[in-house]
Enzyme design. Structure first.
Site, PDB file in Angstrom:
ATOM      1  N   SER A 253     -63.743-107.975  41.431  1.00 18.41           N
ATOM      2  CA  SER A 253     -63.806-108.966  42.498  1.00 18.41           C
ATOM      3  C   SER A 253     -62.544-109.813  42.477  1.00 18.41           C
ATOM      4  O   SER A 253     -61.790-109.814  41.507  1.00 18.41           O
ATOM      5  CB  SER A 253     -65.044-109.861  42.335  1.00 18.41           C
TER       6      SER A 253
ATOM      7  N   HIS B  13     -93.826-106.895  36.218  1.00 13.39           N
ATOM      8  CA  HIS B  13     -94.783-107.054  37.307  1.00 13.39           C
ATOM      9  C   HIS B  13     -95.783-105.913  37.247  1.00 13.39           C
ATOM     10  O   HIS B  13     -95.620-104.947  36.509  1.00 13.39           O
ATOM     11  CB  HIS B  13     -94.082-107.094  38.664  1.00 13.39           C
TER      12      HIS B  13
END
Length: 990
Positions: A674, A417
């Site tokens: 997790s 960007h």
């Protein structure tokens, strides 16, 4: 006639040309006063050395990606040329070009210039070709000869050490030009080239065709004039004279003029440049760019493919022939070798692309007449690859070949960007009156008992409970009879560690390891990585449908290739994303239970326990999987069950959890582990999920960071109940069956909790403080508005800082209260989808009627690639910034590609396109209709608005030859992604 010459510079990636400049290569000499046209300094300098400066030694960065100038000497000057001057002519005081600016070394302020002798030869051949044809011919052949040998110029002192005889040195000094200082010595020989087994490193070149050769220019002239013919060489090897006769090869024949593009990979015959660098023979099948399919299998750039699907690969034609016989979805072994480990063939398992994310394999060939690379289909129409369009969920698993979870190097595709500061709305906002969690901070409040809707244990819908069974029975079965499966007459027993907890034993058959790959060509919604790992839990398992819950930091977008590895049975099968929760950090992934084969009876669905809610001090078991699919558990204590998540917007907006409360533990297994949280009997109370955030350092630098927290299971159980019970919603195909998927009703407002003690300072009355404290004596907070999502129904009604006191006269103290109020709207037949809210704004109590929004769980399902940039409708993370252009919102530029027209003309990511050639583009469909009318080579005027609200107008030239306009769209009815051409040249389509 105007003569034009240029030099191609891979560093600058551009062509510079100059018309009618007098060429005087013979005028270049040491001490000549020169000026570099295009040099920033513009000062006059002198040539310091003639044939003593060698570019590939002085500037080794030119060897990047295989490009280097060898067997060439450069002139040197202390001019300190700047970047961008490459290719500029070097002129003397009379304005004559004596060289071309080729490179520089900034540390020593040195510049290197390419002599013009061979440039003049090429120009004369082009001129003669034009005069012979009377006009510009289709192409002019410029002979270039090679022996596939690299020489170095070494001084006489060093050649004597290499064994050069005294009489030979005297003879060379006698016949060479005055001032000659050395001779040419063999540095390297390309295997299986013309000189292989004839010349060796250290050989000193004496003569070529009976002519003493000590300079590269003389040698190059002889080689170029002898293409396809033999040439006699006299050398000395360790003082022994030798004579060899070699055939001069055409350099053009070993310079690739075609390449294969498949799934983003660029594969072509190994060029002479890289063959010299890697010491491989020319023509081998070389991976210049791994693309998606090969990088997914951990096959790197610069690899040489030796075998594909069990077939030996000698050239590019062999590879194309093998691929043409494969079907989409097949998993085939591939062997390759790297130049750093040339004696080890490395095997990997490549999955042939299932989806239409990439165009079918294309063969590009250089057309010397037009200067273009023309593409055609590399495979025949009857090829199974072209004919087959199998869906990922329909792939049959091969139980005899289980793929390993190999780590693959992440593809270097980051969000590009503009280097502009983002607007305030993009920066994480946090004030002193917020209760937040950023991965390290948490509040000390505990969770009061709340009723959660759960899946009815008595429900008799397909497979929900029958596949789970009774927990007590499951628990007893594990202790008495460990499950076993008969495969090929042998028992495959699941070994349970003697010190494993009971919860681990019960939940292990429901644990799944995820390996997720996102194709770089369509990284939508600001997804920050193309590769993810994580652990999920099976929440539904029946004969025809399996569902796994996982966090959205593992499954971020729906356009993903997902492979599931089950802890209960050694098999890897594909999965497909069927639901992405727009707020809560979880996704549901479906798999085909029949693909498990004998493992179907071993895999079990976990039992969900949405109530009672966890409280501070409760004991839970954290259970998950390691990368080696080993279940791991530990007992932990809940320290805070209701910490409000506060994740600021990233530089490149991507999904982030908002309006959520998460669970914190006293101990865990680290920020990357997790799994699930369960009670002692293995009933799942929360998903131990991974969250992604971005930590900012100062004003410019930032770093991605992830942390793990528990997501209460009630939200997952609610969605599961709607799917199983067939709640009305959009249909999609899952494992060949049309199933309704639920809508989610949301108040699209980002909220944060504020302590009542702080709210009192803002003027909240004592009566409301007492009401809210009585309603929730544990939290003692009030929800405040951080901002509304742009385009939502609440956008123009609620303002930043508003305190939400009540909905329908019921006090509101937490996010769950608002979710329950939204769900009641769905349950009411005569509901108009609005909430009667009481808010506190600037010292006043205000009653408002605020609309809610309905979202599905499909995520972004359509994108357009125009001129090399990925364009989509603004996703929720962009809308959460609170701003959309006034010009009808526009379409959002998510990413761009290097070398594309948008890259060249500066149309970067993180902005909206609101107009094209003066025509508004408020949505994706309108944008498609506008760009359909644009022609190849046409300059297009584009009006954009950046994320910070700054408007801009730019122009770019459309190139449909290399960058056709195409789209990807997901069809729920067939559960497939379809690639369609919007605008392209006929030759490109063919």
């Amino acid at each position: 006639m105007i003569l034009v010459f240029f030099r191609y510079d891979p560093g600058a990636i551009k062509f510079l040309k100059y018309d009618e400049i007098p060429l005087a290569p013979e005028a270049a000499s040491v001490g000549l006063e020169i000026r570099v046209v295009g040099n920033d300094s513009g000062e006059k300098v002198s040539i310091l050395a003639g044939t003593l400066a060698r570019l590939d030694r002085e500037a080794p960065y030119y060897k990047k990606d295989g490009y280097n100038d060898f067997n060439t000497f450069y002139m040197q000057a202390a001019s300190g040329t700047k970047g961008g001057s490459s290719g500029s002519p070097v002129v003397d005081c009379q304005g004559r070009a004596v060289a071309l600016n080729a490179g520089s070394k900034s540390s020593s302020a040195s510049a290197f210039f390419l002599p013009l002798e061979r440039v003049v030869r090429a120009l004369n051949l082009i001129r003669d070709g034009w005069e012979a044809f009377g006009s510009k011919p289709e192409s002019v052949y410029i002979p270039r000869g090679t022996l596939q040998v690299t020489f170095q110029h070494k001084g006489f002192e060093e050649t004597r050490r290499l064994g050069l005889r005294n009489e030979t040195e005297q003879m060379v000094r006698l016949v060479s030009p005055l001032g000659e200082t050395g001779m040419l010595v063999v540095d390297s020989v390309v295997p299986e080239g013309p000189a292989h087994k004839h010349l060796e490193p250290g050989d000193v070149l004496v003569r070529m065709n009976d002519e003493v050769v000590t300079q590269f220019l003389t040698m190059e002239t002889l080689l170029d004039d002898s293409v396809g013919m033999g040439i006699d060489l006299q050398i000395e090897r360790g003082g022994t004279p030798l004579a060899v006769k070699l055939e001069v090869e055409d350099l053009h024949s070993i310079t690739p003029n075609h390449f294969l593009e498949v799934s983003g990979a660029v594969i072509h015959p190994l060029s002479y440049q890289q063959a010299r660098n890697f010491r491989f023979k020319c023509g081998l099948v070389y991976v210049a760019e791994a693309g998606y399919m090969l990088s997914r299998a951990s096959l790197p750039r610069h690899a040489i493919i030796k075998k594909f699907a069990g077939k030996d690969i000698a050239n590019l034609g062999d590879l194309i022939a093998v691929i043409s016989k494969l079907s989409r979805g097949e998993r085939v072994p591939v062997e390759y070798v790297k130049y750093t480990e040339r004696y080890r063939n490395k095997p990997v398992l490549v999955t042939i692309d299932v989806h239409e994310w990439y165009a079918p394999p294309q063969l590009y060939t250089r057309n010397d007449a037009t200067g273009l690379w023309t593409a055609k289909s590399a495979l025949p129409l009857e090829s199974p690859f072209i004919a087959s369009a199998h869906h990922a969920g329909h792939i049959e698993a091969n139980s005899n070949s289980v793929a390993s979870l190999a780590e693959s190097s992440p593809i270097d595709l980051k969000c590009q960007h503009e280097s502009e500061n983002l607007a305030d709305g993009c920066i994480k906002m946090q004030t002193d009156d917020e209760i937040v969690v950023d991965g390290s901070h948490s509040s000390e409040d505990s969770l009061a008992g709340k009723k959660r809707r759960r899946v009815d244990e008595e429900i008799s819908v397909e497979g929900t409970i029958s596949s789970c069974g009774d927990l007590d029975q499951i628990k007893g079965d594990f202790l008495r009879h460990p499950p076993s499966v008969d495969v090929d007459g042998s028992d495959l027993n699941r070994t349970i560690s003697s010190n494993a907890s009971l919860a681990e034993q019960v939940i292990e058959p429901a644990l799944v390891m995820f390996e997720v790959h996102v194709p770089p060509v369509c990284m939508l919604d600001g997804v920050h990585s193309p590769h993810f790992f994580g652990t999920g839990v099976v929440i539904h398992h029946s004969d025809c449908l399996g569902l796994v819950a996982v966090d959205r930091n593992t499954v971020a977008v729906s356009i993903s290739d997902i492979m599931l590895s089950f802890a209960a049975y050694p098999i890897e099968i594909p999965g497909e994303v069927v639901f992405l929760h727009p707020v809560h950090n979880f996704a549901l992934v479906a798999y085909d239970p029949s693909a498990l084969g004998a493992g179907t009876s071993v895999v079990r669905a976990a039992k969900l326990l949405p109530e009672p809610a966890l409280r501070r001090g409760d004991s839970v078991y954290l259970v998950g999987l390691s990368r080696s699919l080993q279940a791991t558990s530990r007992k932990s204590i809940v320290t805070n069950p209701c910490t409000a998540v506060n994740i600021g917007s990233a530089d490149c907006p991507r999904y982030r959890a908002i309006n959520m409360e998460v669970i914190e533990l006293d101990t865990d297994f680290g920020s990357t582990f997790s799994g699930i949280l369960s009670d002692e009997q293995g009933r799942v109370q929360a998903l131990w999920a991974s969250f992604s955030t971005q930590i900012k350092y100062g004003c410019s630098s930032s770093e991605d960071h992830q942390f793990v927290r528990g997501i209460p299971i009630y939200a997952i159980s609610q969605v599961l109940e709607k799917i199983i019970s067939g709640t009305p919603g959009p249909f999609r195909l899952i494992n060949g069956v049309r199933r309704p998927m639920p809508f989610i009703r949301l108040l699209e407002v980002e909220l944060f909790p504020t302590l009542l003690s702080k709210a009192r300072n803002y003027g909240l009355s004592d009566s409301w403080v007492q009401v809210l404290a009585k309603k929730d004596p544990v939290r003692r907070t009030v929800l405040r508005v951080r901002g509304c999502l742009a385009g939502s129904k609440a956008e123009n009604l609620l303002e930043q800082g508003d305190m939400i006191l009540a909905i329908n006269k019921e006090p509101i103290t937490c996010f769950l209260d608002i979710e329950n109020a939204c769900q009641k709207l769905d349950q009411s037949i005569d509901s108009d989808g609005v909430l009667n809210m009481t808010i506190f704004r600037q010292g006043k109590e205000i009653d408002l009627i605020v609309g809610t929004d309905v979202r599905d769980g499909n995520g972004t399902t359509r994108m357009v690639n125009w001129c090399g940039c990925i364009i989509q409708d603004p996703h929720s993370a962009v809308r959460a910034l609170g701003f959309l252009p006034e010009e009808g919102h526009g379409v959002y530029v998510a990413r761009w590609c290097h070398g594309s027209p948008v890259h060249r003309y500066g149309l970067y990511a993180l902005q909206w396109i609101v107009e094209v050639n003066g025509k508004a583009t408020p949505d994706l469909e309108t944008f498609i209709q506008v760009v359909k009318g644009l022609e190849d080579g046409e300059f297009v005027r584009v009006r954009t608005v950046h994320l910070n609200g700054k408007p801009r107008v730019l122009t770019l030239k459309q190139d449909l030859h290399y960058w056709p306009t195409w789209e990807l769209m997901f069809e729920p009815e067939t559960a497939t992604w379809h690639r369609g051409i919007i605008k392209a040249l006929q030759s490109t389509v063919a």
